[in-house]
Design a protein around this motif. Structure first.
Motif, short mmCIF file in Angstrom:
data_model
loop_
_atom_site.label_atom_id
_atom_site.label_comp_id
_atom_site.label_asym_id
_atom_site.label_seq_id
_atom_site.Cartn_x
_atom_site.Cartn_y
_atom_site.Cartn_z
N GLY A 273 33.04 48.02 72.03
CA GLY A 273 32.51 48.61 73.25
C GLY A 273 32.25 47.50 74.25
N TRP A 274 32.38 47.80 75.54
CA TRP A 274 32.30 46.71 76.53
C TRP A 274 30.92 46.06 76.58
CZ3 TRP A 274 36.12 44.01 78.21
CH2 TRP A 274 35.90 43.09 79.23
N ASN A 275 29.85 46.87 76.50
CA ASN A 275 28.51 46.27 76.51
C ASN A 275 28.35 45.29 75.36
OD1 ASN A 275 27.53 47.65 78.78
ND2 ASN A 275 27.00 49.44 77.56
N SER A 276 28.79 45.70 74.18
CA SER A 276 28.69 44.83 73.01
C SER A 276 29.54 43.57 73.18
CB SER A 276 29.13 45.57 71.74
OG SER A 276 28.21 46.61 71.43
N THR A 277 30.71 43.73 73.77
CA THR A 277 31.58 42.57 74.02
C THR A 277 30.91 41.58 74.94
OG1 THR A 277 33.57 43.94 73.73
CG2 THR A 277 33.85 41.86 74.89
N MET A 278 30.32 42.07 76.04
CA MET A 278 29.63 41.18 76.97
C MET A 278 28.41 40.53 76.32
SD MET A 278 31.24 41.03 79.89
CE MET A 278 32.59 40.84 78.73
N GLU A 279 27.71 41.29 75.49
CA GLU A 279 26.55 40.72 74.79
C GLU A 279 26.97 39.63 73.82
OE1 GLU A 279 24.05 44.92 75.19
OE2 GLU A 279 24.73 44.24 73.20
N GLY A 280 28.12 39.85 73.15
CA GLY A 280 28.64 38.83 72.25
C GLY A 280 29.06 37.58 72.98
N VAL A 281 29.71 37.74 74.13
CA VAL A 281 30.13 36.59 74.94
C VAL A 281 28.91 35.82 75.43
CG1 VAL A 281 31.20 35.92 77.13
CG2 VAL A 281 32.36 37.55 75.63
N MET A 282 27.92 36.54 75.96
CA MET A 282 26.72 35.88 76.49
C MET A 282 25.93 35.16 75.40
SD MET A 282 26.30 35.88 79.73
CE MET A 282 24.56 35.65 80.03
N ALA A 283 26.04 35.65 74.17
CA ALA A 283 25.36 34.98 73.06
C ALA A 283 26.22 33.87 72.45
CB ALA A 283 25.00 36.01 71.98
N GLY A 284 27.50 33.82 72.83
CA GLY A 284 28.40 32.80 72.27
C GLY A 284 28.74 33.03 70.82
#
Length: 481
Positions: free
Chosen positions: A371-382
């Protein structure tokens, strides 16, 4: 006197959450913000009723206005797809939305920002002379595909489903297997669901501009495609503003997650040692699939934190109507699994504070539904991601994450709807132990830095939002059309 921005999200956790984050950006630029909510027709975690209440409580600076309820369609008794009924209901709220917008002095009303699935509200904005903008909670890459898709459907006499995994070419993205498109678009082009979805995607690009939850360097090809006159021949698309990633701060946003058992458990684990498995607000699996995941995690020898929900049929749209119960872990998971893995694993029921978990020093990988929100959260957390797409645009996102962005690896078997224990074990080991895993971590760490830079003063996302505000201001100086 401050100007007021009205945000109008559609139902669903994945739509309400990023729009609440967008509200904070407006607040930081000195605007008043009101988020207008359509009362959910039934209580469902997937539709975000309780989530919206939590967001409202955590964001006292944002006004939340719930529209007066009107009779809802018969979701349980109708033969129509629930998505069509949701759109029908949203359309019926246009009159209530108009009444609310009229209650705000026109000089104070800055703009109406609608979710991509609230396209019918464009008519209300046009009637009142209010500039309307579309907010896309997903990325530029899926938007590029969905914007070009209606023309592809219009050129065919049969549906796309028969193409199977045949790759389709869209401007700005890697070749996309037909099977990876949104399922509702794979039926016959004359089917009501397909026609309605195509219409929504068309209309969503008929506003003054489009705010996208991404940052430009992450999806530069797709962003350029959306600005290319060749993207949709014969149509000039509105300006694209990449204003993301719009990601919350978890417990720091006011949610009471400090006491969640999983955070205390993570505190006791070594740095970057835990694999986190979580599959969104609607991600569920069969009992057979849960067993395979358990066996794979057991054999991998890795530490893990796993969110488990009660099994339901992911392909049944009426699962939204079901009351969600707490899962019986002893009954669902293999005998002895919880006892065998208690020293290196934790299984939690139904929900975990995802942003906090991803940003915890102990988290080393993220098994996600894409899901896009999860993807962005994963990217922001590295945090490197293992991609297990389930529904909506998630299969497309998997292609972008693994091929364009370089932030994830594919869990093989998702196309058949079943991933074996051996694959779970192999991919978890690969990301946590191998050279390929270390390379993936390096790429995701670089993306994290890019995301942070985009949000800083002078960064691309900050600049895009300022440009959006200038463009709205300039509209007021133009003669009326």
């Amino acid at each position: 006197m401050k100007q007021t921005v009205v945000l109008y999200p559609s139902a669903g956790v994945g739509h309400v959450v990023p729009m609440a984050e967008l509200a904070k950006v407006f607040l930081s630029h000195g605007y008043d913000v009101t988020m207008v909510i359509v009362p959910p027709p039934f209580k469902s975690p997937a539709l975000g009723a309780s989530q919206a209440e939590r967001i409202a409580a955590a964001n006292p600076s944002v006004s939340f206005h719930v529209l007066p309820p009107i009779p809802a369609p018969d979701f349980a008794g109708s033969a129509k797809h629930p998505f069509l009924l949701m759109l029908q209901m949203q359309r019926q709220y246009n009159h209530e939305l108009e009444s609310f917008l009229r209650s705000i002095p026109r000089k104070r009303l800055h703009s109406l920002v609608i979710d991509m699935f609230c396209a019918d509200a464009i008519d209300v904005a046009a009637k009142l002379g209010v500039p309307a903008y579309t907010f896309v909670p997903s990325g530029a890459s899926p938007l590029a595909v969905l914007t070009q898709l209606p023309a592809v459907l219009g050129s065919r006499k049969t549906g796309l489903k028969e193409l199977g995994d045949t790759p389709l070419d869209f401007l700005g993205v890697p070749p996309m297997p037909a099977s990876h498109l949104v399922a509702e678009m794979l039926v016959h082009p004359e089917d009501e669901l397909c026609r309605t979805m195509a219409s929504i995607f068309k209309r969503g690009m008929d506003t003054r501009g489009v705010l996208v939850n991404t940052f430009e360097s992450l999806e530069s090809r797709a962003v350029q495609a959306l600005r290319d006159p060749l993207c949709v021949p014969g149509k000039v698309l509105p300006p694209i503003y990449c204003v993301g990633p719009l990601v919350g701060n978890g417990a720091r946003d006011g949610e009471k997650t400090e006491s969640h058992e999983c955070l205390a458990w993570l505190d006791a684990q070594p740095e970057h040692s835990v694999v986190f498995l979580c599959f969104g607000s609607m991600g569920t699996f069969s009992e057979e699939q849960l067993e395979e995941i358990a066996i794979g995690l057991d054999k991998s020898g890795q530490r893990f934190l796993w969110v488990v929900r009660v099994p339901s049929n992911i392909d049944d749209p009426k699962r939204l109507l079901e009351k969600q119960c707490e899962p019986d872990l002893d009954a669902l998971l293999p005998e002895g699994f919880l006892e065998r893995t208690k020293d290196r694993g934790l299984v939690v029921k139904s929900w975990a504070p995802q942003v906090d978990v991803l940003n915890h020093p102990s988290t080393g990988a993220f098994v996600t539904h894409c899901g896009w929100n999860s993807t962005m959260e994963g990217v922001m957390a590295g945090v490197p991601m293992l991609c297990w797409p389930l529904y909506a645009e998630q299969k497309m996102n998997k292609v972008f994450m693994t091929e364009d962005m370089g932030v994830g690896v594919e869990m093989q078997g998702y196309t058949a709807g079943f991933i074996k224990a051996e694959e779970v074990e192999a991919k978890v080991r690969q990301v946590m132990e191998s050279k390929q895993g270390r390379e993936l971590k390096t790429r995701v760490a670089a993306r994290k830095k890019e995301a942070e830079a985009a949000l800083e003063e002078g960064g691309s996302s900050r600049a895009a939002f300022v440009q959006f505000l200038l463009d709205v201001e300039n509209l007021g100086e133009q003669p009326a059309e």
